[in-house]
Scaffold this active site. Sequence first.
Site, PDB file in Angstrom:
ATOM      1  CE  LYS A  22      -6.089  -6.375   5.408  1.00  0.00           C
ATOM      2  NZ  LYS A  22      -5.432  -5.982   4.163  1.00  0.00           N
ATOM      3  CG  ASN A  23      -6.018  -1.866   5.479  1.00  0.00           C
ATOM      4  OD1 ASN A  23      -5.526  -2.887   4.989  1.00  0.00           O
ATOM      5  ND2 ASN A  23      -7.303  -1.582   5.393  1.00  0.00           N
ATOM      6  NE  ARG A  92      -3.121  -3.905  -4.807  1.00  0.00           N
ATOM      7  CZ  ARG A  92      -3.012  -3.458  -6.039  1.00  0.00           C
ATOM      8  NH1 ARG A  92      -3.062  -4.263  -7.058  1.00  0.00           N
ATOM      9  NH2 ARG A  92      -2.834  -2.185  -6.261  1.00  0.00           N
ATOM     10  CB  CYS A 116      -6.787  -9.332  -5.855  1.00  0.00           C
ATOM     11  SG  CYS A 116      -7.773  -8.114  -5.056  1.00  0.00           S
ATOM     12  NE  ARG A 121      -7.047  -3.945  -4.425  1.00  0.00           N
ATOM     13  CZ  ARG A 121      -7.015  -4.370  -3.168  1.00  0.00           C
ATOM     14  NH1 ARG A 121      -7.064  -5.643  -2.901  1.00  0.00           N
ATOM     15  NH2 ARG A 121      -6.928  -3.521  -2.180  1.00  0.00           N
ATOM     16  N   PRO A 122      -5.144  -1.589 -10.489  1.00  0.00           N
ATOM     17  CG  PRO A 122      -5.804   0.219 -11.803  1.00  0.00           C
ATOM     18  CD  PRO A 122      -6.338  -0.822 -10.873  1.00  0.00           C
ATOM     19  CB  ILE A 123       0.400  -0.381  -9.510  1.00  0.00           C
ATOM     20  CG1 ILE A 123       1.041  -1.216 -10.631  1.00  0.00           C
ATOM     21  CG2 ILE A 123      -0.091  -1.274  -8.395  1.00  0.00           C
ATOM     22  CD1 ILE A 123       2.384  -1.807 -10.228  1.00  0.00           C
ATOM     23  CG  ASP A 124      -2.809   3.702 -13.429  1.00  0.00           C
ATOM     24  OD1 ASP A 124      -3.296   2.941 -12.578  1.00  0.00           O
ATOM     25  OD2 ASP A 124      -3.404   4.702 -13.853  1.00  0.00           O
ATOM     26  CG  LEU A 125      -3.115   6.625 -10.040  1.00  0.00           C
ATOM     27  CD1 LEU A 125      -4.206   6.802  -8.993  1.00  0.00           C
ATOM     28  CD2 LEU A 125      -2.993   7.891 -10.884  1.00  0.00           C
ATOM     29  CG  ASP A 306     -11.291  -2.131   3.457  1.00  0.00           C
ATOM     30  OD1 ASP A 306     -11.386  -2.545   2.295  1.00  0.00           O
ATOM     31  OD2 ASP A 306     -10.194  -1.832   3.978  1.00  0.00           O
ATOM     32  NE  ARG A 398      -5.520 -11.259   2.144  1.00  0.00           N
ATOM     33  CZ  ARG A 398      -6.341 -10.363   1.586  1.00  0.00           C
ATOM     34  NH1 ARG A 398      -7.458 -10.739   1.020  1.00  0.00           N
ATOM     35  NH2 ARG A 398      -6.022  -9.074   1.576  1.00  0.00           N
TER      36      ARG A 398
HETATM   37  C1  UD1 Z   1      -8.012   0.512  -1.016  1.00  0.00           C
HETATM   38  C2  UD1 Z   1      -8.848   1.469  -0.216  1.00  0.00           C
HETATM   39  C3  UD1 Z   1      -8.396   1.397   1.212  1.00  0.00           C
HETATM   40  C4  UD1 Z   1      -8.555  -0.045   1.655  1.00  0.00           C
HETATM   41  C5  UD1 Z   1      -7.774  -1.006   0.759  1.00  0.00           C
HETATM   42  C6  UD1 Z   1      -8.013  -2.462   1.104  1.00  0.00           C
HETATM   43  C7  UD1 Z   1      -9.788   3.611  -0.894  1.00  0.00           C
HETATM   44  C8  UD1 Z   1      -9.553   4.921  -1.535  1.00  0.00           C
HETATM   45  N1  UD1 Z   1      -8.738   2.807  -0.767  1.00  0.00           N
HETATM   46  O1  UD1 Z   1      -6.655   0.891  -0.924  1.00  0.00           O
HETATM   47  O2  UD1 Z   1      -9.143   2.257   2.027  1.00  0.00           O
HETATM   48  O3  UD1 Z   1      -8.144  -0.213   2.965  1.00  0.00           O
HETATM   49  O4  UD1 Z   1      -8.196  -0.800  -0.579  1.00  0.00           O
HETATM   50  O5  UD1 Z   1      -9.281  -2.872   0.772  1.00  0.00           O
HETATM   51  O6  UD1 Z   1     -10.886   3.320  -0.488  1.00  0.00           O
HETATM   52  N2  UD1 Z   1      -6.337   3.013  -8.674  1.00  0.00           N
HETATM   53  C9  UD1 Z   1      -5.911   3.219  -9.973  1.00  0.00           C
HETATM   54  N3  UD1 Z   1      -4.569   3.254 -10.199  1.00  0.00           N
HETATM   55  C10 UD1 Z   1      -3.642   3.132  -9.217  1.00  0.00           C
HETATM   56  C11 UD1 Z   1      -4.083   2.921  -7.887  1.00  0.00           C
HETATM   57  C12 UD1 Z   1      -5.447   2.872  -7.655  1.00  0.00           C
HETATM   58  O7  UD1 Z   1      -6.719   3.332 -10.890  1.00  0.00           O
HETATM   59  O8  UD1 Z   1      -2.437   3.198  -9.494  1.00  0.00           O
HETATM   60  C13 UD1 Z   1      -7.791   2.930  -8.384  1.00  0.00           C
HETATM   61  C14 UD1 Z   1      -8.194   1.513  -7.951  1.00  0.00           C
HETATM   62  O9  UD1 Z   1      -8.497   0.691  -9.050  1.00  0.00           O
HETATM   63  C15 UD1 Z   1      -9.393   1.775  -7.089  1.00  0.00           C
HETATM   64  C16 UD1 Z   1      -9.067   3.107  -6.425  1.00  0.00           C
HETATM   65  O10 UD1 Z   1      -8.078   3.718  -7.258  1.00  0.00           O
HETATM   66  O11 UD1 Z   1     -10.536   1.951  -7.882  1.00  0.00           O
HETATM   67  C17 UD1 Z   1      -8.572   2.950  -4.980  1.00  0.00           C
HETATM   68  O12 UD1 Z   1      -7.334   2.423  -4.996  1.00  0.00           O
HETATM   69  P1  UD1 Z   1      -6.270   2.537  -3.800  1.00  0.00           P
HETATM   70  O13 UD1 Z   1      -6.686   3.492  -2.755  1.00  0.00           O
HETATM   71  O14 UD1 Z   1      -4.962   2.702  -4.440  1.00  0.00           O
HETATM   72  O15 UD1 Z   1      -6.377   1.061  -3.307  1.00  0.00           O
HETATM   73  P2  UD1 Z   1      -5.663   0.455  -2.085  1.00  0.00           P
HETATM   74  O16 UD1 Z   1      -4.379   1.106  -1.800  1.00  0.00           O
HETATM   75  O17 UD1 Z   1      -5.707  -1.002  -2.306  1.00  0.00           O
END
Ligand code: UD1
Length: 419
Positions: A22-23, A92, A116, A121-125, A306, A398
């Site tokens: 899926k990922n 997501r 969620c 799950r912020p997207i600031d980065l 996961d 999902r």
């Molecule tokens: C994450 C998992 C991924 C998993 C997916 C679904 C990690 C590193 N990533 O990916 O392996 O398959 O969930 O469950 O294990 N964050 C920020 N700002 C951002 C983006 C992320 O603070 O802009 C933080 C998140 O809050 C979280 C961490 O970074 O604590 C990991 O986030 P990220 O890897 O971006 O999450 P996914 O892409 O959803």
Amino acid sequence: MDSLIVNSGRRLTGETAVQGSKNSSLPILAATVLVGGVCQIHNCPELTDTKAAIAILRHLGCKVKTGNNTVTVDSSTVSCYNIPDSLMREMRSSIVFLGSILGRTGKAELSAPGGCEIGLRPIDLHLSSLKVMGYKIEEDYGYIRCEKAKDNSSSVISLSFPSVGATENIILAAALSKGRTIIHNAAREPEIYDLVAFLNECGCKISFRMQGTVIIEGVKKLHGCRYSVMADRIVALTYMTGAAITGGDISLNGINTNHFRTVLPVFESAGCRIEDRKSFLRIRADKPLRAVRDIRTMPYPGFPTDAQAPIMAMLTVAQGTSVIIENIFESRFKHVSDLVRMGAKIKIEGKIALIDGVKELYGTTVTASDLRGGAALVVAGLAAKGSTVIGNVSHIDRGYEKIEESFKNLGADIKRVKH
Ligand code: UD1
């Protein structure tokens, strides 16, 4: 909403192939938007998240055909750059369309995916990286508008955390840009490599350096290709926990066991025997399970967040006290209350879970609160005395393709009840 009924008393045995990831498949489907031609994506799992991705592709103007785990996308007809809130909220991973729409059209408009079940799950980065790449970003009332403001010939982005989603979005937005984009501290998950392999098949020039550096040389044009998605390592791990908790003996094929380097020692510490033959893995649980003291979820190659919930289900019946530290998501222990309803002894202190192994779990009515937490309840149900009824199966659908059939093929007594 459907329920699953799991009856205990069966060891998991036999051999099975593992569904496509899926990922991987979701970012790859999003990436087809960049191509402007026809891509055939094989080994795509049939999931509700896949349907959500296809709905977005069609909304954007792509022609999509599906059948036999193959999704064919013709993106030569892409005609819009916005995604309505209703489609964004379906899953997501919709956020990964941000990079591909920007890469294709230079602008995008979509709603923030929001929090969620497993955390904020912020997207600031994602957004700060796009700014470094020359995008102007406006955010209001939950909507994000991005537009290319200047054509940076070259961008260097250093992520403060190796975010999977941010790495994917940067790669997608950069693939067709002018010049070179470098990402330092990029995510190194196998699914990122799968996305890059697909993009390179389509004509991209993306390479990896040591220590999480990705170099994207922008190209002018891409072409369609045929690509087969990698096997789902988390689904494979879920089957392994099912084998372990039932004293089973199963073999998985079509996987890449290199992806399991940090998780195999956990199964071995718990007393399971592992036979690792690169694309084939056998797990035998012929002794009572033992506690595992120190599992910390980390970005790859660390222990995957996961897999935390299914491993916890397995450890509820392991002799001694197991310790799991969840470092990635702040609300990823929602399955715990239902495992406790089934007789597990688990204490949560912030991001630490202490699991005191019990002799037996017992079946009751429980509810899946998120994808992997739901799978953990299935795993627990395989060993719980009597029947376990799991509600809210849509969460599980999902990410797991017909989970009841996969487990039934391995000998489990499990059925779906449609409501
Ligand atoms: C994450 C998992 C991924 C998993 C997916 C679904 C990690 C590193 N990533 O990916 O392996 O398959 O969930 O469950 O294990 N964050 C920020 N700002 C951002 C983006 C992320 O603070 O802009 C933080 C998140 O809050 C979280 C961490 O970074 O604590 C990991 O986030 P990220 O890897 O971006 O999450 P996914 O892409 O959803």
